[in-house]
Design a protein around this motif. Structure first.
Motif, PDB file in Angstrom:
ATOM      1  N   SER A  15       0.829  -1.207   0.000  1.00 36.04           N
ATOM      2  CA  SER A  15       0.000   0.000   0.000  1.00 36.04           C
ATOM      3  C   SER A  15       0.860   1.252   0.000  1.00 36.04           C
ATOM      4  O   SER A  15       0.504   2.268  -0.610  1.00 36.04           O
ATOM      5  CB  SER A  15      -0.934  -0.005   1.213  1.00 36.04           C
ATOM      6  OG  SER A  15      -0.188   0.099   2.423  1.00 36.04           O
ATOM      7  N   VAL A  71       2.083   1.798  -3.524  1.00 38.62           N
ATOM      8  CA  VAL A  71       0.972   2.333  -4.321  1.00 38.62           C
ATOM      9  C   VAL A  71       0.742   3.801  -3.985  1.00 38.62           C
ATOM     10  O   VAL A  71       0.489   4.637  -4.862  1.00 38.62           O
ATOM     11  CB  VAL A  71      -0.310   1.506  -4.079  1.00 38.62           C
ATOM     12  CG1 VAL A  71      -1.517   2.166  -4.742  1.00 38.62           C
ATOM     13  CG2 VAL A  71      -0.136   0.090  -4.600  1.00 38.62           C
ATOM     14  N   SER A  72       0.833   4.125  -2.695  1.00 42.16           N
ATOM     15  CA  SER A  72       0.670   5.523  -2.272  1.00 42.16           C
ATOM     16  C   SER A  72       1.744   6.407  -2.884  1.00 42.16           C
ATOM     17  O   SER A  72       1.470   7.523  -3.331  1.00 42.16           O
ATOM     18  CB  SER A  72       0.715   5.611  -0.749  1.00 42.16           C
ATOM     19  OG  SER A  72       0.699   6.960  -0.326  1.00 42.16           O
ATOM     20  N   VAL A  88       3.339   5.976  -5.673  1.00 40.67           N
ATOM     21  CA  VAL A  88       3.093   6.155  -7.101  1.00 40.67           C
ATOM     22  C   VAL A  88       1.850   7.014  -7.342  1.00 40.67           C
ATOM     23  O   VAL A  88       1.833   7.893  -8.216  1.00 40.67           O
ATOM     24  CB  VAL A  88       2.940   4.781  -7.790  1.00 40.67           C
ATOM     25  CG1 VAL A  88       2.548   4.947  -9.261  1.00 40.67           C
ATOM     26  CG2 VAL A  88       4.229   3.990  -7.660  1.00 40.67           C
ATOM     27  N   THR A  89       0.802   6.774  -6.542  1.00 44.38           N
ATOM     28  CA  THR A  89      -0.478   7.441  -6.773  1.00 44.38           C
ATOM     29  C   THR A  89      -0.441   8.913  -6.394  1.00 44.38           C
ATOM     30  O   THR A  89      -0.896   9.779  -7.150  1.00 44.38           O
ATOM     31  CB  THR A  89      -1.592   6.729  -5.992  1.00 44.38           C
ATOM     32  OG1 THR A  89      -1.608   5.347  -6.341  1.00 44.38           O
ATOM     33  CG2 THR A  89      -2.951   7.340  -6.304  1.00 44.38           C
ATOM     34  N   PHE A  90       0.062   9.206  -5.185  1.00 46.26           N
ATOM     35  CA  PHE A  90       0.015  10.577  -4.674  1.00 46.26           C
ATOM     36  C   PHE A  90       1.338  11.320  -4.787  1.00 46.26           C
ATOM     37  O   PHE A  90       1.454  12.456  -4.319  1.00 46.26           O
ATOM     38  CB  PHE A  90      -0.409  10.567  -3.198  1.00 46.26           C
ATOM     39  CG  PHE A  90      -1.749   9.948  -2.974  1.00 46.26           C
ATOM     40  CD1 PHE A  90      -2.901  10.593  -3.368  1.00 46.26           C
ATOM     41  CD2 PHE A  90      -1.863   8.702  -2.382  1.00 46.26           C
ATOM     42  CE1 PHE A  90      -4.147  10.023  -3.154  1.00 46.26           C
ATOM     43  CE2 PHE A  90      -3.084   8.120  -2.161  1.00 46.26           C
ATOM     44  CZ  PHE A  90      -4.243   8.782  -2.554  1.00 46.26           C
ATOM     45  N   TRP A  95       2.611  11.204   4.232  1.00 48.24           N
ATOM     46  CA  TRP A  95       2.893  10.495   2.976  1.00 48.24           C
ATOM     47  C   TRP A  95       4.356  10.051   2.918  1.00 48.24           C
ATOM     48  O   TRP A  95       4.645   8.911   2.562  1.00 48.24           O
ATOM     49  CB  TRP A  95       2.561  11.408   1.794  1.00 48.24           C
ATOM     50  CG  TRP A  95       2.916  10.793   0.472  1.00 48.24           C
ATOM     51  CD1 TRP A  95       2.235   9.841  -0.186  1.00 48.24           C
ATOM     52  CD2 TRP A  95       4.079  11.096  -0.309  1.00 48.24           C
ATOM     53  NE1 TRP A  95       2.867   9.515  -1.362  1.00 48.24           N
ATOM     54  CE2 TRP A  95       4.010  10.271  -1.461  1.00 48.24           C
ATOM     55  CE3 TRP A  95       5.154  11.972  -0.160  1.00 48.24           C
ATOM     56  CZ2 TRP A  95       4.987  10.310  -2.448  1.00 48.24           C
ATOM     57  CZ3 TRP A  95       6.116  12.016  -1.151  1.00 48.24           C
ATOM     58  CH2 TRP A  95       6.035  11.193  -2.283  1.00 48.24           C
ATOM     59  N   SER A 105       5.374   6.200   2.993  1.00 51.93           N
ATOM     60  CA  SER A 105       6.071   5.631   1.842  1.00 51.93           C
ATOM     61  C   SER A 105       7.399   5.000   2.251  1.00 51.93           C
ATOM     62  O   SER A 105       7.709   3.862   1.852  1.00 51.93           O
ATOM     63  CB  SER A 105       6.305   6.720   0.790  1.00 51.93           C
ATOM     64  OG  SER A 105       5.080   7.244   0.336  1.00 51.93           O
ATOM     65  N   ILE A 161      -5.997   0.383  -2.934  1.00 50.31           N
ATOM     66  CA  ILE A 161      -6.477   1.742  -3.235  1.00 50.31           C
ATOM     67  C   ILE A 161      -7.379   2.240  -2.115  1.00 50.31           C
ATOM     68  O   ILE A 161      -7.289   3.405  -1.695  1.00 50.31           O
ATOM     69  CB  ILE A 161      -7.211   1.750  -4.589  1.00 50.31           C
ATOM     70  CG1 ILE A 161      -6.238   1.338  -5.702  1.00 50.31           C
ATOM     71  CG2 ILE A 161      -7.809   3.117  -4.874  1.00 50.31           C
ATOM     72  CD1 ILE A 161      -6.892   1.165  -7.053  1.00 50.31           C
ATOM     73  N   ASN A 203      -5.271   3.436   0.837  1.00 46.21           N
ATOM     74  CA  ASN A 203      -4.663   4.748   0.600  1.00 46.21           C
ATOM     75  C   ASN A 203      -5.684   5.866   0.710  1.00 46.21           C
ATOM     76  O   ASN A 203      -5.410   6.928   1.261  1.00 46.21           O
ATOM     77  CB  ASN A 203      -4.003   4.775  -0.779  1.00 46.21           C
ATOM     78  CG  ASN A 203      -2.665   4.058  -0.795  1.00 46.21           C
ATOM     79  OD1 ASN A 203      -1.655   4.616  -0.390  1.00 46.21           O
ATOM     80  ND2 ASN A 203      -2.662   2.818  -1.240  1.00 46.21           N
ATOM     81  N   GLU A 204      -6.878   5.623   0.168  1.00 49.10           N
ATOM     82  CA  GLU A 204      -7.907   6.655   0.250  1.00 49.10           C
ATOM     83  C   GLU A 204      -8.309   6.916   1.693  1.00 49.10           C
ATOM     84  O   GLU A 204      -8.527   8.063   2.092  1.00 49.10           O
ATOM     85  CB  GLU A 204      -9.124   6.232  -0.569  1.00 49.10           C
ATOM     86  CG  GLU A 204      -8.894   6.285  -2.074  1.00 49.10           C
ATOM     87  CD  GLU A 204     -10.125   5.893  -2.851  1.00 49.10           C
ATOM     88  OE1 GLU A 204     -11.083   5.403  -2.217  1.00 49.10           O
ATOM     89  OE2 GLU A 204     -10.130   6.075  -4.084  1.00 49.10           O
TER      90      GLU A 204
END
Length: 743
Positions: A23, A26-27, A29-31, A269, A273, A328, A331-332
């Protein structure tokens, strides 16, 4: 037991750590693009805020044009005039449409005798027609209409834009701006400074958290678009300036709240990460060292391999997909609202737990599938048990069946070739249609092919399909016992041969089927009717006999009971006699005493027996016969019974106050005796039923009679080599007796 629980705990902890590590990746990369910025004011979210703010600023202040000024600036082009004029077609088309719209309304009002409404519709129609005529007559008239439409659009626009003023005022509290018109030198600002130089000196990095240059061109569109905005764009002028966020803003201001929130989320974040990367590395290290996890995988392998290989791959993909979805979700939830960690903490824990289970199952399946595919020799055996393989085998079997079907189609060469020609023609015409797209030259060839080959084949095919459908319908009817008419047979085709064979088979079945059906029906109805008609008088006899046994009844009642018993006994005897007589006739054991008898005189005698009954009835008898005697060689007693039965039926079943016609006529070598009356009961469409034993016109069986009258009469006439026919027309009932004349 303790070791077992310890192993489960180790597996669960490892799964949670692995999910947490993924997670975080993913965080990252996403944010990442959002949280690697210097601060909130450099994010895309804030840039969107600036776009909305400058759009509203341009409209409300920099290029704030009053409604009246906007109306005065309206420009109408010649193209707009023509577009408005021909928007709904030419003049004649528009007038025709208006008349059609109001025609039904006017007619409905006139039908309802509402002249007032009709006049209103007429007035509205005429006004619209006059308006259309003026539109085509005068450009000035069209110009005025367009200006009026645009003014209405502007009014709606100015009314709608006020909905966005509260948001603009909110942004204005945090965003300082300075804009200058390069052409006129006029500047606008929301600072308290009075001159331009003071404003520029104040808006410096020393005083501002954020400052940026901004341009608003003359064609700058609003962030929110409304109908009517394009009418104002021509009046806008460009501006150059700056927008800034002051360091002195209150902590309760929305910009500072977002600024501090972004810093907190940014810290979370980065920590999240980096921690996830460390945890993920630790997971891979533990996976190599921990024998518990590997032992568990080997333990499940035997059960997992029982599932078909293709289903295992599908399950692996599905569970992996949902595992990614839960990453996802995690992370949300983590970045949803950092101010309420206790409120959303439960959701984060739930998503983490479910995600851990899904990722553990995904990894276990991945490991087991890897082990399965490593053994290449075994993969082939396993694949033969897979559902896809079995499906492929089913398709192969289907292909073989189709192959056999094609072979069967050509058992009859003529039929097979016809099928081949039809398919070749269809595909050929389809290919020709595609060629038309490539080159229109082929259109003429396609039309010729369609006319001389396609259409004749279509006609023949439709005809053959129609013939085939008739055969199918006929076989369906035959299957349920409905023989019907013969199939039409034309030509020497396979379908014609099939239709002919079906007709032959049908005729062979028809006779035996009819006889069997008739026999069964007669048997059932005979038993039912005999049982009913014999039981009725017998029941009365038994009932009144029991009453006679009762003590203390009066002599008057006793005599009444005896009279009823006597009457019912005679009724029962009559039924039994008629039944024996019909049986004797059916077996052919009846003997005739033939004599030369005057049929007119015999008919008169039969009518005389019913003279009192006829006089008491409401029926009017009309009897027509010749003055000369009409002789026939018959058994007088038996033929009298025929007349007696028919006259009795007329009296019982004729409609009250109707006429009865009885005629005797000579017809060459025959004499025709006819009885006609109007039935008071609904007649069956099946005339043959009236000749059946114990059949009555009164289906409720409330009238006197055995139901054998017509059956006896027909049997007697048949024995005399004559004919007795019945015809009905609605409620008209007609019986015709034909016998041979003698001199």
């Amino acid at each position: 037991m303790a070791t077992k629980w310890k192993n489960k705990f180790v597996i669960a902890a490892w799964a949670i750590m692995f999910t947490f590590g993924l997670s975080g990746i993913v965080s990252f990369v996403t944010f990442g693009n959002n949280y690697i910025q210097r601060d909130y004011f450099h994010t895309s979210e804030f840039q969107n805020v600036l776009a909305r703010f400058t759009g509203d600023l341009n409209l409300f202040e920099l290029n704030n044009i009053t409604l009246e000024e906007a109306k005065r600036s309206i420009i109408v082009t010649e193209d707009e005039i023509n577009e408005h004029r021909y928007r709904s077609g030419y003049l004649t088309d528009q007038i025709t449409n208006i008349n059609a719209q109001y025609e039904d309304l006017i007619q409905q009002a006139l039908v309802m005798e509402n002249q007032g409404a009709a006049d209103i519709y007429l007035e509205e129609r005429d006004e619209k027609i006059d308006d259309i005529i003026n539109v085509f007559k005068s450009d000035e008239y069209v110009l005025a209409k367009i200006i009026k439409e645009k003014e209405q659009i502007l009014e709606e626009f100015y009314k709608e834009r006020e909905n966005y003023r509260p948001e603009y005022l909110k942004y204005k509290e945090a965003l300082y701006f300075y804009f200058e018109n390069s052409a006129t030198g006029k500047f606008y600002t929301n600072l308290n400074e009075s001159d331009e130089e003071s404003v520029k000196n104040f808006m410096t990095p020393n005083n501002m958290l954020y400052i940026t240059d901004y341009s608003i061109p003359s064609n700058y569109s609003m962030y929110y678009s409304f109908a009517g905005f394009d009418e104002l764009e021509n009046s806008f002028i460009p501006f150059e300036g700056q927008i800034a966020v002051s360091k002195s803003l209150s902590s309760s201001n929305w910009a500072m709240i977002e600024y501090e929130r972004y810093k907190q989320k940014q810290i979370i974040w980065w920590m999240y990460s980096l921690a996830s990367i460390v945890v993920l590395i630790l997971c891979f290290y533990l996976l190599k060292k921990a024998k518990v996890i590997l032992a568990g995988i080997e333990k499940w392998r035997a059960y997992y391999n029982k599932v078909p290989l293709d289903l295992r791959v599908i399950f692996f993909a599905i569970i992996g997909f949902f595992a990614a979805i839960f990453l996802i979700f995690i992370n949300e939830q983590i970045f949803y609202d950092i101010e309420n960690p206790f409120v959303y903490g439960r959701d984060i824990i739930t998503c983490m737990a479910v995600g851990s289970v899904l990722w553990f199952l995904t990894l276990v399946q991945g490991k087991l599938l890897t082990l399965e595919f490593k053994d290449r020799k075994n993969v082939k055996k396993v694949w033969e048990k897979a559902l896809f393989y079995k499906t492929g085998q089913s398709i192969k079997l289907l292909f073989n069946k189709v192959k056999r079907s094609l072979k069967d189609a050509f058992l009859n060469t003529s039929t097979g070739m016809q099928l081949f020609i039809v398919l070749a023609t269809v595909f050929g015409l389809g290919f020709a249609a595609i060629m038309i797209i490539a080159d229109p030259f082929f259109l003429l060839i396609y039309i010729l092919l369609l006319a001389f080959i396609g259409l004749p084949i279509i006609v023949v095919l439709i005809k053959s399909i129609g013939h085939f459908n008739r055969i199918v319908n006929k076989t369906n009817e035959l299957a349920v016992g409905n023989l019907g008419e013969d199939l039409p047979v034309s030509g020497k085709s396979v379908l014609a041969m099939l239709a002919s064979n079906i007709n032959v088979l049908k005729q062979g079945v028809k006779t035996s089927q009819n006889e069997q059906a008739k026999s069964e029906r007669l048997k059932t109805e005979l038993i039912t009717n005999v049982s009913h008609d014999l039981r009725t008088p017998l029941t009365s006899i038994i009932t009144y006999t029991e009453l006679l046994k009762t003590e203390g009844i009066s002599n008057e009642d006793r005599l009444d009971y005896l009279e009823i018993i006597d009457m019912k006994s005679k009724r029962l005897k009559l039924l039994i006699d008629d039944l024996f007589e019909v049986s004797k006739m059916a077996s052919g054991n009846m003997e005739l005493t033939l004599e030369k008898v005057d049929l007119v005189q015999l008919l008169q005698q039969s009518l005389a027996e019913y003279d009192d009954t006829i006089q008491e009835s409401s029926l009017q008898f009309r009897i027509t016969y010749t003055d000369m005697p009409v002789y026939a060689l018959v058994d007088g007693k038996k033929l009298w019974r025929v007349f007696d039965n028919l006259i009795g039926n007329v009296l019982k079943y004729s409609l009250e106050n109707s006429r009865v016609y009885i005629t005797v006529r000579r017809l060459d070598t025959q004499v025709m005796i006819t009885f006609k009356n109007v039935s008071k009961y609904e007649l069956s469409e099946n005339i043959d039923e009236l000749f059946e034993r114990f059949k009555r016109g009164d289906t409720s069986r409330h009238t006197e009679g055995s139901g054998l009258g017509l059956a006896i009469a027909k049997s007697i006439v048949d024995i005399h080599e004559g004919s007795l026919d019945i015809k009905t027309d609605g409620d008209l009932f007609k019986v015709s007796i034909s016998l041979k004349l003698v001199v």
